[in-house]
Design an enzyme around this catalytic site. Structure first.
Site, PDB file in Angstrom:
ATOM      1  N   GLU A 169       0.870  -1.108   0.022  1.00  0.00           N
ATOM      2  CA  GLU A 169       0.221  -0.104  -0.005  1.00  0.00           C
ATOM      3  C   GLU A 169       1.045   1.280   0.144  1.00  0.00           C
ATOM      4  OE1 GLU A 169      -3.787  -0.195   2.362  1.00  0.00           O
ATOM      5  OE2 GLU A 169      -3.176   1.655   2.954  1.00  0.00           O
ATOM      6  N   ASP A 170       1.905   1.416   0.741  1.00  0.00           N
ATOM      7  CA  ASP A 170       2.716   2.349   0.897  1.00  0.00           C
ATOM      8  C   ASP A 170       4.236   2.617   0.399  1.00  0.00           C
ATOM      9  OD1 ASP A 170       0.352   3.588   2.287  1.00  0.00           O
ATOM     10  OD2 ASP A 170       1.254   2.822   4.337  1.00  0.00           O
TER      11      ASP A 170
END
Ligand SMILES: [Mn+2]
Length: 178
Positions: A67-68
């Site tokens: 996600e990051d």
């Protein structure tokens, strides 16, 4: 999986996450290194949740990498296998959606997640709510904080029946802040 394989998987996941998150900081006043968060989530699962499954603990370390950071789901599959990949995939938001849509999806999808994914989710929420209780993030006001607690309560409700200790700790902190 043997004990040695399990330990190897967890240590490898810790190293992988540390490398991937190396330049990131948490959004708090102290600009804490981001890696403190996945380490803390794994620690909550182990110490408070009593979790010893290496798949869950490795997934905890890795849960924000796709996600990051620039990590692809295929990288997780290649390095850590299908089981870890599946848990990470289950706790990864779809970044093509807006922030509001992603939050709504977390509430909607929580009940249908695997036990492993629910565990990571519960520990992730507990870590974030403790952070929030300790200090308001830069740019947040009390209303935004309250909304985060309200939303977390819905996601946590969708994960109920998974781990008594984690759910009790979440109930406490949510009640205290709403
Ligand atoms: Mn997280």
């Amino acid at each position: 999986m043997t004990d040695a394989q399990g330990i190897n998987l967890i240590v490898k996941a810790t190293d992988f996450a540390a490398r991937k998150h190396h330049a990131q900081r948490r959004k708090n006043m102290e600009q804490t290194p981001y890696i403190n968060h996945p380490i803390g989530v794994a620690q909550i699962l182990s110490s408070e949740g009593g979790i010893t499954d290496p798949i869950v603990l490795a997934a905890a370390y890795l849960h924000d990498t796709v996600e990051d950071t620039d990590t692809a789901m295929e990288d997780i599959e290649k390095e850590f296998g299908t089981e870890v990949r599946n848990v990470v995939a289950e706790v990864t938001d779809d970044k093509t959606l807006t922030k509001a849509e992603r939050k709504a999806m977390q509430v909607k999808k929580a009940p249908g997640k695997s036990k492993e994914a629910k565990l990571v989710k519960l520990a992730d929420k507990l870590y974030n709510l403790r952070d929030l209780e300790r200090a308001t993030p830069v740019g947040w006001d009390d209303e935004r904080k309250r909304e985060y607690f309200l939303w977390s309560r819905e996601v946590v409700a969708g994960c109920s029946g998974t781990n008594g200790a984690l759910e009790a700790a979440l109930d406490d902190i949510i009640k205290r802040n709403l």
